[in-house]
Design a protein around this motif. Structure first.
Motif, PDB file in Angstrom:
ATOM      1  N   ALA A 197       0.843  -1.200   0.000  1.00 63.50           N
ATOM      2  CA  ALA A 197       0.000   0.000   0.000  1.00 63.50           C
ATOM      3  C   ALA A 197       0.878   1.251   0.000  1.00 63.50           C
ATOM      4  O   ALA A 197       0.695   2.158  -0.813  1.00 63.50           O
ATOM      5  CB  ALA A 197      -0.939  -0.002   1.197  1.00 63.50           C
ATOM      6  N   LEU A 198       1.855   1.291   0.912  1.00 65.64           N
ATOM      7  CA  LEU A 198       2.702   2.486   1.006  1.00 65.64           C
ATOM      8  C   LEU A 198       3.556   2.662  -0.241  1.00 65.64           C
ATOM      9  O   LEU A 198       3.848   3.787  -0.647  1.00 65.64           O
ATOM     10  CB  LEU A 198       3.585   2.421   2.256  1.00 65.64           C
ATOM     11  CG  LEU A 198       2.826   2.580   3.576  1.00 65.64           C
ATOM     12  CD1 LEU A 198       3.764   2.327   4.763  1.00 65.64           C
ATOM     13  CD2 LEU A 198       2.197   3.966   3.683  1.00 65.64           C
ATOM     14  N   LEU A 221       7.323   6.652   5.231  1.00 68.49           N
ATOM     15  CA  LEU A 221       6.710   5.703   6.168  1.00 68.49           C
ATOM     16  C   LEU A 221       7.302   4.306   5.996  1.00 68.49           C
ATOM     17  O   LEU A 221       7.532   3.604   6.978  1.00 68.49           O
ATOM     18  CB  LEU A 221       5.190   5.682   5.995  1.00 68.49           C
ATOM     19  CG  LEU A 221       4.471   6.958   6.437  1.00 68.49           C
ATOM     20  CD1 LEU A 221       2.978   6.849   6.164  1.00 68.49           C
ATOM     21  CD2 LEU A 221       4.708   7.243   7.921  1.00 68.49           C
ATOM     22  N   LEU A 222       7.556   3.933   4.740  1.00 65.66           N
ATOM     23  CA  LEU A 222       8.140   2.612   4.492  1.00 65.66           C
ATOM     24  C   LEU A 222       9.474   2.459   5.197  1.00 65.66           C
ATOM     25  O   LEU A 222       9.798   1.394   5.701  1.00 65.66           O
ATOM     26  CB  LEU A 222       8.355   2.403   2.988  1.00 65.66           C
ATOM     27  CG  LEU A 222       7.203   1.810   2.213  1.00 65.66           C
ATOM     28  CD1 LEU A 222       7.542   1.792   0.724  1.00 65.66           C
ATOM     29  CD2 LEU A 222       6.875   0.400   2.689  1.00 65.66           C
ATOM     30  N   SER A 223      10.250   3.555   5.241  1.00 71.11           N
ATOM     31  CA  SER A 223      11.579   3.430   5.839  1.00 71.11           C
ATOM     32  C   SER A 223      11.590   3.845   7.307  1.00 71.11           C
ATOM     33  O   SER A 223      12.639   3.813   7.945  1.00 71.11           O
ATOM     34  CB  SER A 223      12.593   4.241   5.030  1.00 71.11           C
ATOM     35  OG  SER A 223      12.130   5.556   4.890  1.00 71.11           O
ATOM     36  N   SER A 224      10.432   4.229   7.846  1.00 72.82           N
ATOM     37  CA  SER A 224      10.410   4.636   9.253  1.00 72.82           C
ATOM     38  C   SER A 224      10.550   3.417  10.166  1.00 72.82           C
ATOM     39  O   SER A 224       9.850   2.417  10.000  1.00 72.82           O
ATOM     40  CB  SER A 224       9.105   5.386   9.555  1.00 72.82           C
ATOM     41  OG  SER A 224       8.467   4.855  10.679  1.00 72.82           O
ATOM     42  N   VAL A 227       7.261   2.203  11.783  1.00 75.00           N
ATOM     43  CA  VAL A 227       6.353   1.498  10.872  1.00 75.00           C
ATOM     44  C   VAL A 227       6.912   0.112  10.563  1.00 75.00           C
ATOM     45  O   VAL A 227       6.184  -0.884  10.579  1.00 75.00           O
ATOM     46  CB  VAL A 227       6.128   2.313   9.575  1.00 75.00           C
ATOM     47  CG1 VAL A 227       5.310   1.530   8.559  1.00 75.00           C
ATOM     48  CG2 VAL A 227       5.433   3.629   9.908  1.00 75.00           C
ATOM     49  N   GLN A 228       8.214   0.053  10.326  1.00 78.94           N
ATOM     50  CA  GLN A 228       8.865  -1.236  10.062  1.00 78.94           C
ATOM     51  C   GLN A 228       8.546  -2.226  11.166  1.00 78.94           C
ATOM     52  O   GLN A 228       8.157  -3.356  10.916  1.00 78.94           O
ATOM     53  CB  GLN A 228      10.401  -1.044  10.009  1.00 78.94           C
ATOM     54  CG  GLN A 228      10.907  -0.447   8.718  1.00 78.94           C
ATOM     55  CD  GLN A 228      10.868  -1.448   7.581  1.00 78.94           C
ATOM     56  OE1 GLN A 228      10.893  -2.653   7.803  1.00 78.94           O
ATOM     57  NE2 GLN A 228      10.778  -0.957   6.354  1.00 78.94           N
ATOM     58  N   GLY A 233       6.868  -6.002   9.848  1.00 78.58           N
ATOM     59  CA  GLY A 233       7.624  -7.164  10.321  1.00 78.58           C
ATOM     60  C   GLY A 233       9.134  -6.960  10.225  1.00 78.58           C
ATOM     61  O   GLY A 233       9.892  -7.920  10.130  1.00 78.58           O
ATOM     62  N   GLY A 234       9.574  -5.685  10.241  1.00 75.51           N
ATOM     63  CA  GLY A 234      10.998  -5.413  10.068  1.00 75.51           C
ATOM     64  C   GLY A 234      11.732  -5.227  11.381  1.00 75.51           C
ATOM     65  O   GLY A 234      11.154  -5.212  12.450  1.00 75.51           O
TER      66      GLY A 234
END
Ligand SMILES: Nc1ncnc2c1ncn2[C@@H]1O[C@H](COP(=O)(O)OP(=O)(O)OP(=O)(O)O)[C@@H](O)[C@H]1O
Ligand SMILES: [Mg+2]
Length: 234
Positions: A197-198, A221-224, A227-228, A233-234
């Motif tokens: 989505a992002l 957001l993807l690299s925040s 959020v991860q 699941g990061g």
């Protein structure tokens, strides 16, 4: 195009949405992400007039719509594909799509959009005479999306369009969302698949128990790290 200010929504004693503010610019894809129960669907239902806010302002195309009926809101070009495939049982696939165009007077435009829906979702054309309830779950999701497109929306609200779909169809749904954006429809998207989505979103907001806790571009957001950790699941 859409501006939500200090929106609070209650179900009886339960506060589902707590002073939420965000906006969607014309031409954007904007994602709302957040855990189960965070209030995402409630926000979409309030925007489309299905439930009433306790307080706050919703402005769509410069007009205040908190007191506007759901039907009038659809007429203004704001379409909502709710969570969990709402197709009309006892009606054929074709009749479900016709209902999407019910309020339109431009017969040629309707025919053109119907052809476009069948091109996007060929299975719907093959099944057009079949009762909508006999479609598989994923096919019903496509029908719900096709019906919303038949209203020729300016702003499309999508509540977890990839839910229950096989990976190959998830990819297809996100391609379609990008196509829809290219053709000039603005999209407000809710998704559990935060990653995908992002990656197709211009901007996004993270919602936690009814409050916005983070916002930024899709890439930010993807690299925040937050959020991860919480959603990717990061
Ligand atoms: N009709 C209702 N009556 C009472 N409480 C409700 C109702 N609908 C939702 N809620 C509550 O409001 C909160 C927000 O629900 P909502 O459906 O907006 O969450 P969501 O973010 O869409 O979750 P999900 O990702 O699971 O779909 C939840 O705590 C939910 O239990
Ligand atoms: Mg929901």
């Amino acid at each position: 195009m859409l501006k939500v200010e200090d929106l609070s929504v209650h179900y009886g004693m339960i506060q589902a949405v707590n002073q939420v503010s965000f906006h969607v610019n014309e031409g954007e894809v904007v994602s709302l992400i957040g855990a189960n129960g965070a209030g995402k669907s409630t926000i979409l239902r309030t925007i489309s007039g299905l439930i009433k806010a306790k307080s706050g302002k919703i402005t769509y195309l410069g007009e205040s719509i908190e007191q506007t009926s759901a039907k009038k809101i659809v007429e203004k070009g704001l379409a909502h594909v709710p969570e969990g495939r709402h197709v009309f049982k006892g009606m054929s696939v074709q009749e479900n799509l016709d209902l999407g165009a019910f309020l339109r007077k431009d017969k040629d435009g309707v025919q053109k959009d119907l052809r476009a829906v069948f091109e996007r979702f060929p299975i719907l054309e093959q099944r057009k005479h079949q009762d909508a309830s006999t479609l598989s779950g994923g096919e019903q999701q496509m029908l719900a999306m096709g019906r919303a497109l038949m209203t020729r929306p300016k702003l499309l609200l999508l509540d977890e369009p990839s839910m229950g779909l096989a990976p190959i169809f998830i990819k297809e749904i996100f391609n379609i969302i990008q196509d829809i954006q290219k053709q000039g429809t603005t999209v407000l998207l809710i998704e559990q698949n935060a990653n995908v989505a992002l990656s197709i979103s211009n901007r996004g907001y993270v919602l936690e128990t009814g409050k916005i806790v983070l916002s930024g571009t899709g890439q930010e957001l993807l690299s925040s790290p937050e959020v991860q950790k919480a959603y990717l699941g990061g």
